[in-house]
Design a protein around this motif. Structure first.
Motif, PDB file in Angstrom:
ATOM      1  N   TYR A  47      32.045 -21.827   9.061  1.00  0.00           N
ATOM      2  CA  TYR A  47      31.130 -21.615   7.934  1.00  0.00           C
ATOM      3  C   TYR A  47      31.454 -20.312   7.214  1.00  0.00           C
ATOM      4  O   TYR A  47      31.504 -20.276   5.981  1.00  0.00           O
ATOM      5  CB  TYR A  47      29.686 -21.616   8.447  1.00  0.00           C
ATOM      6  CG  TYR A  47      28.683 -21.177   7.416  1.00  0.00           C
ATOM      7  CD1 TYR A  47      28.277 -22.052   6.409  1.00  0.00           C
ATOM      8  CD2 TYR A  47      28.154 -19.896   7.445  1.00  0.00           C
ATOM      9  CE1 TYR A  47      27.358 -21.654   5.451  1.00  0.00           C
ATOM     10  CE2 TYR A  47      27.232 -19.483   6.488  1.00  0.00           C
ATOM     11  CZ  TYR A  47      26.844 -20.361   5.497  1.00  0.00           C
ATOM     12  OH  TYR A  47      25.945 -19.959   4.554  1.00  0.00           O
ATOM     13  N   TYR A  53      30.737 -27.385   4.208  1.00  0.00           N
ATOM     14  CA  TYR A  53      29.908 -27.589   3.025  1.00  0.00           C
ATOM     15  C   TYR A  53      29.041 -28.806   3.263  1.00  0.00           C
ATOM     16  O   TYR A  53      29.292 -29.614   4.167  1.00  0.00           O
ATOM     17  CB  TYR A  53      30.776 -27.770   1.775  1.00  0.00           C
ATOM     18  CG  TYR A  53      31.688 -28.961   1.841  1.00  0.00           C
ATOM     19  CD1 TYR A  53      31.278 -30.209   1.373  1.00  0.00           C
ATOM     20  CD2 TYR A  53      32.971 -28.850   2.379  1.00  0.00           C
ATOM     21  CE1 TYR A  53      32.120 -31.309   1.443  1.00  0.00           C
ATOM     22  CE2 TYR A  53      33.806 -29.940   2.456  1.00  0.00           C
ATOM     23  CZ  TYR A  53      33.375 -31.168   1.986  1.00  0.00           C
ATOM     24  OH  TYR A  53      34.197 -32.246   2.062  1.00  0.00           O
ATOM     25  N   ARG A  54      28.018 -28.944   2.459  1.00  0.00           N
ATOM     26  CA  ARG A  54      27.076 -30.041   2.639  1.00  0.00           C
ATOM     27  C   ARG A  54      27.378 -31.141   1.631  1.00  0.00           C
ATOM     28  O   ARG A  54      27.576 -30.896   0.446  1.00  0.00           O
ATOM     29  CB  ARG A  54      25.659 -29.538   2.453  1.00  0.00           C
ATOM     30  CG  ARG A  54      24.645 -30.576   2.782  1.00  0.00           C
ATOM     31  CD  ARG A  54      23.259 -29.988   2.727  1.00  0.00           C
ATOM     32  NE  ARG A  54      22.340 -30.940   3.314  1.00  0.00           N
ATOM     33  CZ  ARG A  54      21.180 -30.639   3.798  1.00  0.00           C
ATOM     34  NH1 ARG A  54      20.775 -29.396   3.779  1.00  0.00           N
ATOM     35  NH2 ARG A  54      20.407 -31.553   4.294  1.00  0.00           N
ATOM     36  N   SER A  55      27.408 -32.375   2.134  1.00  0.00           N
ATOM     37  CA  SER A  55      27.646 -33.538   1.301  1.00  0.00           C
ATOM     38  C   SER A  55      27.075 -34.747   2.022  1.00  0.00           C
ATOM     39  O   SER A  55      26.499 -34.598   3.102  1.00  0.00           O
ATOM     40  CB  SER A  55      29.142 -33.707   1.055  1.00  0.00           C
ATOM     41  OG  SER A  55      29.369 -34.724   0.110  1.00  0.00           O
ATOM     42  N   TYR A  56      27.232 -35.916   1.480  1.00  0.00           N
ATOM     43  CA  TYR A  56      26.737 -37.124   2.118  1.00  0.00           C
ATOM     44  C   TYR A  56      27.880 -37.856   2.796  1.00  0.00           C
ATOM     45  O   TYR A  56      28.969 -37.969   2.257  1.00  0.00           O
ATOM     46  CB  TYR A  56      26.093 -38.062   1.096  1.00  0.00           C
ATOM     47  CG  TYR A  56      24.849 -37.490   0.485  1.00  0.00           C
ATOM     48  CD1 TYR A  56      23.664 -37.445   1.206  1.00  0.00           C
ATOM     49  CD2 TYR A  56      24.859 -36.990  -0.813  1.00  0.00           C
ATOM     50  CE1 TYR A  56      22.516 -36.908   0.656  1.00  0.00           C
ATOM     51  CE2 TYR A  56      23.716 -36.458  -1.372  1.00  0.00           C
ATOM     52  CZ  TYR A  56      22.542 -36.420  -0.630  1.00  0.00           C
ATOM     53  OH  TYR A  56      21.421 -35.892  -1.177  1.00  0.00           O
TER      54      TYR A  56
END
Length: 133
Positions: A47, A53-56
């Motif tokens: 991190y 990173y944030r995603s779906y």
């Protein structure tokens, strides 16, 4: 945790039945506190480097085995035929027990069978229990 333990015991009994050698009395579990703490430290390092990173992303679920599936398990080309191979790996340094059984001039090798021959070029070692007979 109880679901994971049941799945582990099911897999472990199958591995034992197949003759796979391991230290079955001292297995590590991903829900072990020390393991989780180490994973969190590594995750934080990733991190800090901006690699997280944030995603779906979907999590694929197998109703028959009642476990999550790896994405690669679903992406195989149905026309692909995976051939199994046997590979001989030389034992470079026999354990003292094994060394006492061979005359020194004989070479010893491990015979490995795999259904994933494309992984062979990346192999670095074959692990075994030197105390086993």
């Amino acid at each position: 945790r109880s679901f994971a333990k049941a799945a582990i015991e099911k897999q472990k009994s199958a591995f034992i039945r197949w003759g796979i050698m391991a230290d079955w009395n001292n297995c590590y579990y991903t829900f072990d506190g020390k393991y989780e703490a180490k994973q969190l430290r590594i995750f934080y390092q990733l991190y800090e480097k901006g690699l997280v990173y944030r995603s779906y992303k979907p999590v694929f679920w197998s109703p028959s085995s009642r476990t999550a599936l790896a994405e690669a398990e679903l992406e195989y080309n149905p026309e692909h035929v995976s051939h199994s191979i046997y590979v001989k790996f030389p034992l470079l340094k026999p354990s003292p027990t094994l060394a006492s059984l061979i005359d020194g001039s004989s070479s010893v090798s491990f015979l490995v069978w795999t259904t994933q021959p494309w992984t062979i070029p990346a192999n670095q070692a074959v692990c075994y229990m030197p105390e086993s007979k």
